[in-house]
Each structure stands twice: as C-alpha cells, then as structure tokens.
Scaffold this motif. Structure first.
Motif, PDB file in Angstrom:
ATOM      1  N   THR A  55       0.855  -1.190   0.000  1.00 56.95           N
ATOM      2  CA  THR A  55       0.000   0.000   0.000  1.00 56.95           C
ATOM      3  C   THR A  55       0.895   1.245   0.000  1.00 56.95           C
ATOM      4  OG1 THR A  55      -0.075   0.210   2.411  1.00 56.95           O
ATOM      5  CG2 THR A  55      -1.768  -1.191   1.380  1.00 56.95           C
ATOM      6  N   PRO A  56       0.381   2.371  -0.481  1.00 56.68           N
ATOM      7  CA  PRO A  56       1.157   3.613  -0.433  1.00 56.68           C
ATOM      8  C   PRO A  56       1.520   4.016   0.994  1.00 56.68           C
ATOM      9  CG  PRO A  56      -0.659   3.847  -1.959  1.00 56.68           C
ATOM     10  CD  PRO A  56      -0.860   2.543  -1.240  1.00 56.68           C
ATOM     11  N   GLU A  57       0.607   3.777   1.934  1.00 60.12           N
ATOM     12  CA  GLU A  57       0.872   4.123   3.332  1.00 60.12           C
ATOM     13  C   GLU A  57       2.033   3.303   3.881  1.00 60.12           C
ATOM     14  OE1 GLU A  57      -2.196   3.146   2.163  1.00 60.12           O
ATOM     15  OE2 GLU A  57      -3.022   5.167   2.003  1.00 60.12           O
ATOM     16  N   GLU A  58       2.047   2.024   3.553  1.00 62.61           N
ATOM     17  CA  GLU A  58       3.124   1.146   4.000  1.00 62.61           C
ATOM     18  C   GLU A  58       4.455   1.579   3.386  1.00 62.61           C
ATOM     19  OE1 GLU A  58       4.058  -3.656   4.297  1.00 62.61           O
ATOM     20  OE2 GLU A  58       2.441  -2.960   3.001  1.00 62.61           O
ATOM     21  N   ALA A  59       4.443   1.976   2.121  1.00 62.19           N
ATOM     22  CA  ALA A  59       5.663   2.440   1.451  1.00 62.19           C
ATOM     23  C   ALA A  59       6.209   3.687   2.153  1.00 62.19           C
ATOM     24  CB  ALA A  59       5.383   2.734  -0.019  1.00 62.19           C
ATOM     25  N   GLU A  60       5.305   4.607   2.511  1.00 65.29           N
ATOM     26  CA  GLU A  60       5.717   5.826   3.212  1.00 65.29           C
ATOM     27  C   GLU A  60       6.326   5.486   4.582  1.00 65.29           C
ATOM     28  OE1 GLU A  60       3.878  10.190   4.322  1.00 65.29           O
ATOM     29  OE2 GLU A  60       2.506   8.513   4.024  1.00 65.29           O
ATOM     30  N   GLN A  61       5.690   4.563   5.313  1.00 64.68           N
ATOM     31  CA  GLN A  61       6.213   4.144   6.618  1.00 64.68           C
ATOM     32  C   GLN A  61       7.594   3.503   6.476  1.00 64.68           C
ATOM     33  OE1 GLN A  61       3.183   1.545   8.111  1.00 64.68           O
ATOM     34  NE2 GLN A  61       1.821   3.214   8.711  1.00 64.68           N
ATOM     35  N   LEU A  62       7.782   2.705   5.435  1.00 65.91           N
ATOM     36  CA  LEU A  62       9.076   2.050   5.231  1.00 65.91           C
ATOM     37  C   LEU A  62      10.158   3.058   4.868  1.00 65.91           C
ATOM     38  CD1 LEU A  62       7.896  -1.182   3.419  1.00 65.91           C
ATOM     39  CD2 LEU A  62       8.828  -0.991   5.738  1.00 65.91           C
ATOM     40  N   TYR A  63       9.801   4.103   4.122  1.00 67.52           N
ATOM     41  CA  TYR A  63      10.761   5.167   3.836  1.00 67.52           C
ATOM     42  C   TYR A  63      11.208   5.819   5.144  1.00 67.52           C
ATOM     43  CZ  TYR A  63      13.020   9.251   1.910  1.00 67.52           C
ATOM     44  OH  TYR A  63      13.955  10.226   1.602  1.00 67.52           O
ATOM     45  N   ARG A  64      10.242   6.082   6.020  1.00 68.70           N
ATOM     46  CA  ARG A  64      10.580   6.681   7.314  1.00 68.70           C
ATOM     47  C   ARG A  64      11.425   5.728   8.162  1.00 68.70           C
ATOM     48  NH1 ARG A  64       7.865  11.348   7.491  1.00 68.70           N
ATOM     49  NH2 ARG A  64       5.849  11.491   6.471  1.00 68.70           N
ATOM     50  N   LYS A  65      11.173   4.432   8.031  1.00 64.70           N
ATOM     51  CA  LYS A  65      11.974   3.437   8.751  1.00 64.70           C
ATOM     52  C   LYS A  65      13.427   3.471   8.268  1.00 64.70           C
ATOM     53  CE  LYS A  65      12.042  -1.508   9.827  1.00 64.70           C
ATOM     54  NZ  LYS A  65      11.306  -2.778   9.671  1.00 64.70           N
ATOM     55  N   LEU A  66      13.629   3.705   6.982  1.00 72.70           N
ATOM     56  CA  LEU A  66      14.980   3.818   6.430  1.00 72.70           C
ATOM     57  C   LEU A  66      15.648   5.118   6.840  1.00 72.70           C
ATOM     58  CD1 LEU A  66      14.456   2.485   2.797  1.00 72.70           C
ATOM     59  CD2 LEU A  66      15.906   1.462   4.561  1.00 72.70           C
ATOM     60  N   ASN A  67      14.851   6.123   7.180  1.00 73.78           N
ATOM     61  CA  ASN A  67      15.338   7.441   7.556  1.00 73.78           C
ATOM     62  C   ASN A  67      14.807   7.819   8.934  1.00 73.78           C
ATOM     63  OD1 ASN A  67      16.659   8.470   4.983  1.00 73.78           O
ATOM     64  ND2 ASN A  67      14.686   7.721   4.253  1.00 73.78           N
ATOM     65  N   GLU A  78      17.241  11.247   3.522  1.00 72.37           N
ATOM     66  CA  GLU A  78      18.113  10.457   2.673  1.00 72.37           C
ATOM     67  C   GLU A  78      17.356   9.982   1.443  1.00 72.37           C
ATOM     68  OE1 GLU A  78      21.427   9.639   3.161  1.00 72.37           O
ATOM     69  OE2 GLU A  78      21.398  11.033   4.845  1.00 72.37           O
ATOM     70  N   ALA A  79      18.088   9.663   0.405  1.00 73.40           N
ATOM     71  CA  ALA A  79      17.482   9.160  -0.828  1.00 73.40           C
ATOM     72  C   ALA A  79      17.202   7.665  -0.717  1.00 73.40           C
ATOM     73  CB  ALA A  79      18.413   9.425  -2.001  1.00 73.40           C
ATOM     74  N   ALA A  80      16.230   7.217  -1.479  1.00 70.38           N
ATOM     75  CA  ALA A  80      15.895   5.798  -1.558  1.00 70.38           C
ATOM     76  C   ALA A  80      15.415   5.511  -2.976  1.00 70.38           C
ATOM     77  CB  ALA A  80      14.808   5.442  -0.541  1.00 70.38           C
ATOM     78  N   ILE A  81      15.271   4.243  -3.291  1.00 70.60           N
ATOM     79  CA  ILE A  81      14.793   3.833  -4.610  1.00 70.60           C
ATOM     80  C   ILE A  81      13.568   2.960  -4.421  1.00 70.60           C
ATOM     81  CG2 ILE A  81      15.330   2.505  -6.686  1.00 70.60           C
ATOM     82  CD1 ILE A  81      18.253   3.343  -6.288  1.00 70.60           C
ATOM     83  N   ILE A  82      12.546   3.202  -5.233  1.00 67.15           N
ATOM     84  CA  ILE A  82      11.350   2.368  -5.211  1.00 67.15           C
ATOM     85  C   ILE A  82      11.284   1.643  -6.559  1.00 67.15           C
ATOM     86  CG2 ILE A  82       9.812   4.170  -6.065  1.00 67.15           C
ATOM     87  CD1 ILE A  82       7.647   3.036  -4.158  1.00 67.15           C
ATOM     88  N   LYS A  83      10.993   0.348  -6.500  1.00 68.02           N
ATOM     89  CA  LYS A  83      10.926  -0.458  -7.719  1.00 68.02           C
ATOM     90  C   LYS A  83       9.620  -1.243  -7.744  1.00 68.02           C
ATOM     91  CE  LYS A  83      15.909  -1.320  -8.034  1.00 68.02           C
ATOM     92  NZ  LYS A  83      16.906  -2.394  -8.228  1.00 68.02           N
ATOM     93  N   ALA A  84       8.974  -1.250  -8.897  1.00 68.37           N
ATOM     94  CA  ALA A  84       7.783  -2.071  -9.081  1.00 68.37           C
ATOM     95  C   ALA A  84       8.223  -3.533  -9.085  1.00 68.37           C
ATOM     96  CB  ALA A  84       7.106  -1.722 -10.408  1.00 68.37           C
ATOM     97  N   GLN A  85       7.634  -4.339  -8.233  1.00 70.51           N
ATOM     98  CA  GLN A  85       7.996  -5.762  -8.161  1.00 70.51           C
ATOM     99  C   GLN A  85       7.118  -6.549  -9.136  1.00 70.51           C
ATOM    100  OE1 GLN A  85      10.723  -7.037  -6.283  1.00 70.51           O
ATOM    101  NE2 GLN A  85      11.036  -4.822  -6.329  1.00 70.51           N
ATOM    102  N   VAL A  86       7.572  -6.554 -10.384  1.00 69.47           N
ATOM    103  CA  VAL A  86       6.882  -7.219 -11.480  1.00 69.47           C
ATOM    104  C   VAL A  86       7.908  -8.078 -12.203  1.00 69.47           C
ATOM    105  CG1 VAL A  86       5.599  -6.849 -13.622  1.00 69.47           C
ATOM    106  CG2 VAL A  86       5.267  -5.299 -11.709  1.00 69.47           C
ATOM    107  N   LEU A  87       7.552  -9.317 -12.545  1.00 72.49           N
ATOM    108  CA  LEU A  87       8.476 -10.232 -13.213  1.00 72.49           C
ATOM    109  C   LEU A  87       8.602  -9.901 -14.696  1.00 72.49           C
ATOM    110  CD1 LEU A  87       7.881 -13.778 -11.713  1.00 72.49           C
ATOM    111  CD2 LEU A  87       9.984 -12.449 -11.706  1.00 72.49           C
ATOM    112  N   THR A  88       9.377  -8.861 -14.991  1.00 70.17           N
ATOM    113  CA  THR A  88       9.657  -8.479 -16.359  1.00 70.17           C
ATOM    114  C   THR A  88      10.937  -7.660 -16.394  1.00 70.17           C
ATOM    115  OG1 THR A  88       8.771  -7.451 -18.360  1.00 70.17           O
ATOM    116  CG2 THR A  88       8.252  -6.377 -16.269  1.00 70.17           C
TER     117      THR A  88
END
Length: 139
Positions: A55-67, A78-88
């Motif tokens: 979820t977007p909320e979970e992604a935001e919380q994880l960014y804060r966990k990294l920072n 700090e910078a981070a990278i988000i990647k779509a987890q799709v098998l391609t």
C-alpha cells in the motif's frame, strides 16, 4: 574447458539440442527481486537494505523506517529507490497503463514515496518484454 565440456554433455541429455547449440538461457526458477534478496540474505550474503510494500501508506512508513532521524517537516531526508515488483525486464524504461512513466524511481522524501507508490500499485506495468502489461501489487 573441461567443465564446459561436462556441462554441455549434461545439458545435451536434459535440454533440447537447439537450446544448447544457441547457448540459450534456461530459467528453472522465476522469483521477484525482493524474494531473491531474502534468499541471499538468509544465506549470509551481503545485500542492500530493502523492504516491500503493498500500500502507499506502507511504502511511506518504510521510507521513514529507512530514515529514522528525519521528521515529517525535514528537508534533509536520505534518498531511496522504489521499484515495481513485477516479473519483467526493463522496468525502469517501462510505463504504467495509467500514464505513469518508469517502474524504478529515485526518491527524496516520504511524501514523494507515497505519491509514487500510489501511481505504481494496482496499475499494469508495460515493458518491451510484457507489451500487454503485468499488474504491480508490490513495490
């Protein structure tokens, strides 16, 4: 060279000759990037810190966990990278069916993380390898 001959010998008995002759790659296991990271980590190999969100909320919380030292008002996150987890392949050059460009993004804030995750999650990522698109359920 001996190992190469042995491998070819084994492959010739188990793989169609055309594949061996062309040097084609065979995949016996397809896993998403986050799964491969977990497997490598559990084997004691060094891997970057990474998390998955659904979820977007979970992604935001994880960014804060990294920072953890940053506040919601901070401009020095700090910078981070988000990647779509799709098998391609070609996720970074792909686009989503909602018009959002790229399945790999460089992030500099928690708010940006949420915005990007909202665009990726639930949309289909279209790449050269997946011209009909594949759903993105995790980032």
């Amino acid at each position: 060279m001996l190992a190469s001959r042995c491998c070819r010998s084994v492959l010739s008995r188990t793989v169609p000759r055309a594949m061996v002759a062309r040097g084609g790659a065979l995949r016996h296991l397809n896993v998403q990037e986050y799964v491969s990271m977990e497997l490598m980590r559990s084997s004691g190999l060094p891997v970057p810190i990474c998390y998955t969100a659904t979820t977007p909320e979970e992604a935001e919380q994880l960014y804060r966990k990294l920072n953890p030292k940053t506040s919601s008002n901070s401009q020095t996150e700090e910078a981070a990278i988000i990647k779509a987890q799709v098998l391609t392949g070609g996720r970074g050059k792909g686009h989503f069916d909602n018009g959002f460009q790229g399945g790999v993004k460089f992030l500099t804030s928690a708010a940006q993380t949420r915005e990007v995750a909202e665009q990726m999650l639930g949309a289909n990522l279209i790449t050269k390898q997946a011209p009909n698109g594949l759903p993105c359920n995790k980032v």
